[in-house]
Structures are given as C-alpha cells and as structure tokens.
Design a protein around this motif. Structure first.
Motif, mmCIF file in Angstrom:
data_model
loop_
_atom_site.group_PDB
_atom_site.id
_atom_site.type_symbol
_atom_site.label_atom_id
_atom_site.label_comp_id
_atom_site.label_asym_id
_atom_site.label_seq_id
_atom_site.Cartn_x
_atom_site.Cartn_y
_atom_site.Cartn_z
ATOM 1 N N MET A 1 0.845 -1.173 0.000
ATOM 2 C CA MET A 1 0.000 0.000 0.000
ATOM 3 C C MET A 1 0.894 1.240 0.000
ATOM 4 N N PRO A 2 0.579 2.256 -0.834
ATOM 5 C CA PRO A 2 1.397 3.471 -0.851
ATOM 6 C C PRO A 2 1.240 4.276 0.430
ATOM 7 N N ILE A 3 2.217 5.121 0.694
ATOM 8 C CA ILE A 3 2.177 5.988 1.868
ATOM 9 C C ILE A 3 0.984 6.938 1.745
ATOM 10 N N THR A 4 0.352 7.234 2.846
ATOM 11 C CA THR A 4 -0.824 8.110 2.830
ATOM 12 C C THR A 4 -0.412 9.576 2.917
ATOM 13 N N ARG A 5 -1.282 10.438 2.467
ATOM 14 C CA ARG A 5 -1.022 11.882 2.554
ATOM 15 C C ARG A 5 -0.895 12.300 4.020
ATOM 16 N N GLU A 6 -1.655 11.651 4.903
ATOM 17 C CA GLU A 6 -1.569 11.972 6.334
ATOM 18 C C GLU A 6 -0.186 11.666 6.883
ATOM 19 N N ALA A 7 0.403 10.545 6.462
ATOM 20 C CA ALA A 7 1.743 10.177 6.919
ATOM 21 C C ALA A 7 2.782 11.167 6.382
ATOM 22 N N ILE A 8 2.623 11.574 5.123
ATOM 23 C CA ILE A 8 3.531 12.559 4.531
ATOM 24 C C ILE A 8 3.429 13.870 5.289
ATOM 25 N N VAL B 1 0.498 11.769 -6.496
ATOM 26 C CA VAL B 1 -0.240 10.635 -5.931
ATOM 27 C C VAL B 1 0.796 9.557 -5.612
ATOM 28 N N PRO B 2 0.998 9.250 -4.318
ATOM 29 C CA PRO B 2 2.028 8.274 -3.952
ATOM 30 C C PRO B 2 1.832 6.920 -4.625
ATOM 31 N N VAL B 3 2.949 6.340 -5.045
ATOM 32 C CA VAL B 3 2.959 5.021 -5.676
ATOM 33 C C VAL B 3 3.591 4.055 -4.684
ATOM 34 N N GLU B 4 3.013 2.872 -4.566
ATOM 35 C CA GLU B 4 3.523 1.883 -3.620
ATOM 36 C C GLU B 4 5.002 1.603 -3.861
ATOM 37 N N GLY B 5 5.793 1.668 -2.787
ATOM 38 C CA GLY B 5 7.208 1.345 -2.842
ATOM 39 C C GLY B 5 8.104 2.468 -3.338
ATOM 40 N N GLN B 6 7.532 3.603 -3.690
ATOM 41 C CA GLN B 6 8.318 4.707 -4.238
ATOM 42 C C GLN B 6 8.466 5.825 -3.215
ATOM 43 N N ASN B 7 9.670 6.403 -3.141
ATOM 44 C CA ASN B 7 9.895 7.560 -2.272
ATOM 45 C C ASN B 7 9.115 8.756 -2.797
ATOM 46 N N ILE B 8 8.788 9.665 -1.888
ATOM 47 C CA ILE B 8 8.100 10.907 -2.219
ATOM 48 C C ILE B 8 9.108 12.048 -2.049
ATOM 49 N N ILE B 9 9.125 12.969 -2.976
ATOM 50 C CA ILE B 9 9.923 14.176 -2.840
ATOM 51 C C ILE B 9 8.960 15.315 -2.545
ATOM 52 N N ALA B 10 9.194 15.999 -1.440
ATOM 53 C CA ALA B 10 8.379 17.159 -1.078
ATOM 54 C C ALA B 10 9.241 18.404 -1.252
ATOM 55 N N ARG B 11 8.703 19.374 -1.974
ATOM 56 C CA ARG B 11 9.373 20.668 -2.137
ATOM 57 C C ARG B 11 8.600 21.667 -1.293
ATOM 58 N N HIS C 1 14.042 26.994 -1.118
ATOM 59 C CA HIS C 1 13.100 25.924 -0.801
ATOM 60 C C HIS C 1 13.852 24.765 -0.160
ATOM 61 N N VAL C 2 13.086 23.895 0.464
ATOM 62 C CA VAL C 2 13.638 22.719 1.130
ATOM 63 C C VAL C 2 13.137 21.497 0.380
ATOM 64 N N LEU C 3 14.053 20.620 -0.023
ATOM 65 C CA LEU C 3 13.680 19.355 -0.649
ATOM 66 C C LEU C 3 13.780 18.256 0.396
ATOM 67 N N CYS C 4 12.706 17.496 0.548
ATOM 68 C CA CYS C 4 12.664 16.398 1.513
ATOM 69 C C CYS C 4 12.341 15.111 0.785
ATOM 70 N N GLU C 5 13.065 14.062 1.113
ATOM 71 C CA GLU C 5 12.771 12.747 0.563
ATOM 72 C C GLU C 5 12.170 11.907 1.681
ATOM 73 N N ILE C 6 10.995 11.352 1.414
ATOM 74 C CA ILE C 6 10.259 10.567 2.400
ATOM 75 C C ILE C 6 10.144 9.140 1.877
ATOM 76 N N THR C 7 10.507 8.184 2.720
ATOM 77 C CA THR C 7 10.476 6.779 2.321
ATOM 78 C C THR C 7 9.045 6.262 2.275
ATOM 79 N N PRO C 8 8.825 5.141 1.586
ATOM 80 C CA PRO C 8 7.485 4.546 1.543
ATOM 81 C C PRO C 8 6.960 4.183 2.932
#
Length: 70
Positions: A1-8, A33-43, A51-58
């Motif tokens: 299951m992909p990471i939820t927006r709440e977790a991000i 839209v988060p994809v299962e198993g893929q990291n999310i990059i938040a700008r 700006h701050v770039l953040c990488e969030i794990t699945p």
C-alpha cells in the motif's frame, strides 16, 4: 500500500516544527499521488529564492532534507 497523505503531512510537520522561523509558502509532492514502494519528494517553498527538498520513504520516514537556494 502506498504511503498516505496523512503520513507525509506528519513527517513534514515534524521537520517544520524543528525550524520555528520557517514560514511555509507552499508544499508540492512528486509524485502527487504516492505510488507503492516509491519515495516521495516534497518541495517546501519558504521564499521566492529558497526551498527545502525532503525525501520521504514509503514507510513514512524522512530520509533526507536539504535547503536549495535558486
């Protein structure tokens, strides 16, 4: 299951709370839209030229964060 927006949002809130002088103008996620198993990059835009770039794990952990000046 992909990471939820709440977790991000929780990961980003924890980071922003550690820097009380940071004013957030906007947050953009890639992919939007988060994809299962893929990291999310938040700008996180904090000014016109910074700006701050953040990488969030699945699993919902902050893997890295860095400030970018443009």
């Amino acid at each position: 299951m992909p990471i939820t927006r709440e977790a991000i949002d929780a990961v980003l809130k924890d980071l922003i709370d550690q820097v009380p002088t940071m004013s957030v103008r906007s947050v953009t996620l890639t992919p939007s839209v988060p994809v299962e198993g893929q990291n999310i990059i938040a700008r996180i835009d904090v000014s016109k030229s910074r700006h701050v770039l953040c990488e969030i794990t699945p699993g919902g952990s902050l893997q890295s964060a860095r400030v970018i000046e443009s």
